[in-house]
Design a protein around this motif. Sequence first.
Motif, PDB file in Angstrom:
ATOM      1  N   PHE A 115      41.744  18.543  36.820  1.00  0.00           N
ATOM      2  CA  PHE A 115      42.160  19.939  36.975  1.00  0.00           C
ATOM      3  C   PHE A 115      43.651  19.941  37.289  1.00  0.00           C
ATOM      4  CE2 PHE A 115      38.478  23.010  37.859  1.00  0.00           C
ATOM      5  CZ  PHE A 115      37.547  22.225  37.187  1.00  0.00           C
ATOM      6  N   TYR A 116      44.435  20.672  36.531  1.00  0.00           N
ATOM      7  CA  TYR A 116      45.866  20.781  36.806  1.00  0.00           C
ATOM      8  C   TYR A 116      46.219  22.226  37.096  1.00  0.00           C
ATOM      9  CZ  TYR A 116      46.480  16.049  34.955  1.00  0.00           C
ATOM     10  OH  TYR A 116      46.411  14.705  34.745  1.00  0.00           O
ATOM     11  N   ASN A 117      46.539  22.507  38.352  1.00  0.00           N
ATOM     12  CA  ASN A 117      46.994  23.845  38.762  1.00  0.00           C
ATOM     13  C   ASN A 117      46.114  24.955  38.188  1.00  0.00           C
ATOM     14  OD1 ASN A 117      49.655  22.048  37.997  1.00  0.00           O
ATOM     15  ND2 ASN A 117      49.675  22.963  40.042  1.00  0.00           N
ATOM     16  N   VAL A 118      44.815  24.766  38.369  1.00  0.00           N
ATOM     17  CA  VAL A 118      43.884  25.717  37.769  1.00  0.00           C
ATOM     18  C   VAL A 118      43.724  26.961  38.648  1.00  0.00           C
ATOM     19  CG1 VAL A 118      41.484  26.130  37.133  1.00  0.00           C
ATOM     20  CG2 VAL A 118      42.617  24.001  36.468  1.00  0.00           C
ATOM     21  N   THR A 119      43.967  28.100  38.038  1.00  0.00           N
ATOM     22  CA  THR A 119      43.762  29.376  38.716  1.00  0.00           C
ATOM     23  C   THR A 119      42.793  30.202  37.880  1.00  0.00           C
ATOM     24  OG1 THR A 119      45.955  29.365  39.708  1.00  0.00           O
ATOM     25  CG2 THR A 119      44.891  31.513  39.459  1.00  0.00           C
ATOM     26  N   LYS A 120      41.822  30.805  38.567  1.00  0.00           N
ATOM     27  CA  LYS A 120      40.910  31.704  37.853  1.00  0.00           C
ATOM     28  C   LYS A 120      40.946  33.074  38.524  1.00  0.00           C
ATOM     29  CE  LYS A 120      37.840  33.332  35.178  1.00  0.00           C
ATOM     30  NZ  LYS A 120      38.123  33.540  33.736  1.00  0.00           N
ATOM     31  N   VAL A 121      41.360  34.055  37.762  1.00  0.00           N
ATOM     32  CA  VAL A 121      41.394  35.429  38.268  1.00  0.00           C
ATOM     33  C   VAL A 121      40.350  36.237  37.505  1.00  0.00           C
ATOM     34  CG1 VAL A 121      42.814  37.482  38.617  1.00  0.00           C
ATOM     35  CG2 VAL A 121      43.864  35.216  38.745  1.00  0.00           C
ATOM     36  N   TYR A 122      39.409  36.804  38.230  1.00  0.00           N
ATOM     37  CA  TYR A 122      38.444  37.699  37.585  1.00  0.00           C
ATOM     38  C   TYR A 122      39.051  39.087  37.563  1.00  0.00           C
ATOM     39  CZ  TYR A 122      34.676  34.229  37.914  1.00  0.00           C
ATOM     40  OH  TYR A 122      33.890  33.117  37.766  1.00  0.00           O
ATOM     41  N   GLN A 123      38.780  39.810  36.509  1.00  0.00           N
ATOM     42  CA  GLN A 123      39.294  41.179  36.431  1.00  0.00           C
ATOM     43  C   GLN A 123      38.646  42.038  37.499  1.00  0.00           C
ATOM     44  OE1 GLN A 123      41.909  42.005  34.811  1.00  0.00           O
ATOM     45  NE2 GLN A 123      41.966  39.904  34.083  1.00  0.00           N
ATOM     46  N   PRO A 124      39.321  42.966  38.140  1.00  0.00           N
ATOM     47  CA  PRO A 124      40.743  43.239  37.933  1.00  0.00           C
ATOM     48  C   PRO A 124      41.657  42.227  38.643  1.00  0.00           C
ATOM     49  CG  PRO A 124      39.839  44.747  39.552  1.00  0.00           C
ATOM     50  CD  PRO A 124      38.706  43.887  39.084  1.00  0.00           C
ATOM     51  N   HIS A 125      41.380  41.892  39.900  1.00  0.00           N
ATOM     52  CA  HIS A 125      42.284  40.916  40.528  1.00  0.00           C
ATOM     53  C   HIS A 125      41.615  40.192  41.682  1.00  0.00           C
ATOM     54  CE1 HIS A 125      43.547  45.124  41.589  1.00  0.00           C
ATOM     55  NE2 HIS A 125      42.886  44.760  42.650  1.00  0.00           N
ATOM     56  N   ILE A 126      40.476  39.526  41.364  1.00  0.00           N
ATOM     57  CA  ILE A 126      39.858  38.653  42.353  1.00  0.00           C
ATOM     58  C   ILE A 126      40.260  37.234  42.002  1.00  0.00           C
ATOM     59  CG2 ILE A 126      37.683  37.787  43.291  1.00  0.00           C
ATOM     60  CD1 ILE A 126      36.479  40.522  42.223  1.00  0.00           C
ATOM     61  N   THR A 127      41.014  36.606  42.875  1.00  0.00           N
ATOM     62  CA  THR A 127      41.413  35.230  42.602  1.00  0.00           C
ATOM     63  C   THR A 127      40.328  34.305  43.136  1.00  0.00           C
ATOM     64  OG1 THR A 127      43.708  35.888  42.788  1.00  0.00           O
ATOM     65  CG2 THR A 127      43.246  33.530  42.893  1.00  0.00           C
TER      66      THR A 127
END
Lengths: 297, 230
Positions: B6-18
């Motif tokens: 994993f490299y700098n993995v960000t997951k944002v669910y809509q609208p803005h739940i990180t």
Amino acid sequence: MVMKLRTAGYFFKQAGISLWRNFWMSLAAVASVAISMFLLGAFLLLVFNVNYIAASLQSNVEIAVFLQVDTPRQAAYQVRDQVMAMPGVTEVTLVPKEVGLKQLSQQFGGEEELLGATGGVNPLPDYLRVRVADPETIHEVARAIASLPGVEKVNYGQEVVDRLFAVVRWLRWLGAGIILVLGLGALFLIIITIRLTVYSRRREINIMKYVGATDWFIRWPFFLEGLFLGLVGSGCAALAIYAGYSLLLTRAGAALVFIPLLNDRVLLLNSVLSLVAGGALVGALGSLLSIRRFLKV
Amino acid sequence: MSLIQFYNVTKVYQPHITALDDISVKIDKGEFVFLVGPSGAGKTTFIRLLFREEVPTRGQILIGGRSIARLKRREVPFLRRNIGIVFQDFRLLPEWTVFENVAFALRVIEVSPREIKPRVEKALERVGLSNRARMFPHQLSGGEQQRAAIARAIVNNPRILVADEPTGNLDPATSREIMKLLEEINYQGTTVIMATHAWDIVNSMRKRVIALQQGRLVRDDREGAYGYEA
Ligand SMILES: Nc1ncnc2c1ncn2[C@@H]1O[C@H](COP(=O)(O)OP(=O)(O)OP(=O)(O)O)[C@@H](O)[C@H]1O
Ligand SMILES: [Mg+2]
């Protein structure tokens, strides 16, 4: 998209099970496809026939040239010769008023009675029957004849033909509209039917996705189900159209002598086959649309 | 090269739940990894990214050196054939026997019918369910159902087994048995990644622990413990 032979059996079995489970829904979808495809077929044949009638009428349109009632016979012959000399005119027959009266009385009854009703005077004018080589030129020829001295009135069937062609055009639009609505209805029913299956199988689909089944592997059974619904429905419609029209040709042929029905097996077969193809298309499209959402995992 | 990167993995669910926030982590072939953290920490999201039920909003995930975010839609099934998945709620099909449930996983990836039977039998043997093959899920205990689900996950010999709270519905004794099974599977070479709330299990096994909190990686211990009082 490629279906391996060994899994084909599996797909067909799955599709069969679904069709059987949703028997009534499947039946409704088949009926809906059958009805819309039947109407489509009927409309197609209607349009073909009206087109055919219009075309065959057009090819033997005559111009009827009515001369003024008091035209001397000599002048009538002159008009005839003038018309004969016009370009495009192939045949001119002068029908003297006496002959005209005879023809009329043959159709409607005694000559004496007709004459009696008009006080013993023949009310008909002499007239000319004119044929042209090319139906397309009939407008111009008719206009030219109308401007000749001694000509009272020019009638020709082109108006009828034009109106028929207008009817054909109108029928096409009407037919297209009705068929679009019915077709959408059939599509909708197929979508609902397949959705039911998809819904009852949603957990299976879910697991298939997790263990790595391909989209097409998941789709195939539903695709076959939709195809089957469409094919059976349109197959019934095609059979009904084929049998019905054949019957119309043999049975009603005698009764409808004044309307020449199009008797063209190849055309009939083509129409019927395109109905089947249309049904298959509706079925396939319906199933692909229903499964789309459920493939997203 | 690590099996999973994993490299700098960000997951944002809509609208803005990180759900995951800038996670970088490597997991080697043959590792056993616990994924821990409070509810909503992002454990399930981490697992979903692994088998590409979701794609990362930012960052890269490599499995066996291949970027899985860039996989084409039609390549995803082939990634999943290398990853076995186990859920808290088993997800067995109730109208089918244990055998059929396990065989299903092979049939839908078009394994030849001749191969299916011996492979299913072997998988059932590995999870200790050989004598339950003809039973339906509702005839089995929770632990046995989870074993059946594990058999389905490993029947295709995946390189990776991911399990999202596999003991969540089981009592402590049964949970321990399931853990023993997962450990065995791991010993035989499969990389196991398991999300869990069960701190006692984590503490007793002394495996690698990756701790998440509010989507951030807060701890990564080689032989860790759960790390906070549950
Ligand atoms: N499909 C989704 N759409 C929007 N938000 C989501 C979605 N899935 C998860 N989330 C949010 O992302 C965050 C992380 O969720 P996730 O399920 O990964 O947590 P978790 O660690 O598995 O929690 P738990 O221990 O309760 O299972 C939560 O705030 C959750 O509400
Ligand atoms: Mg979770």
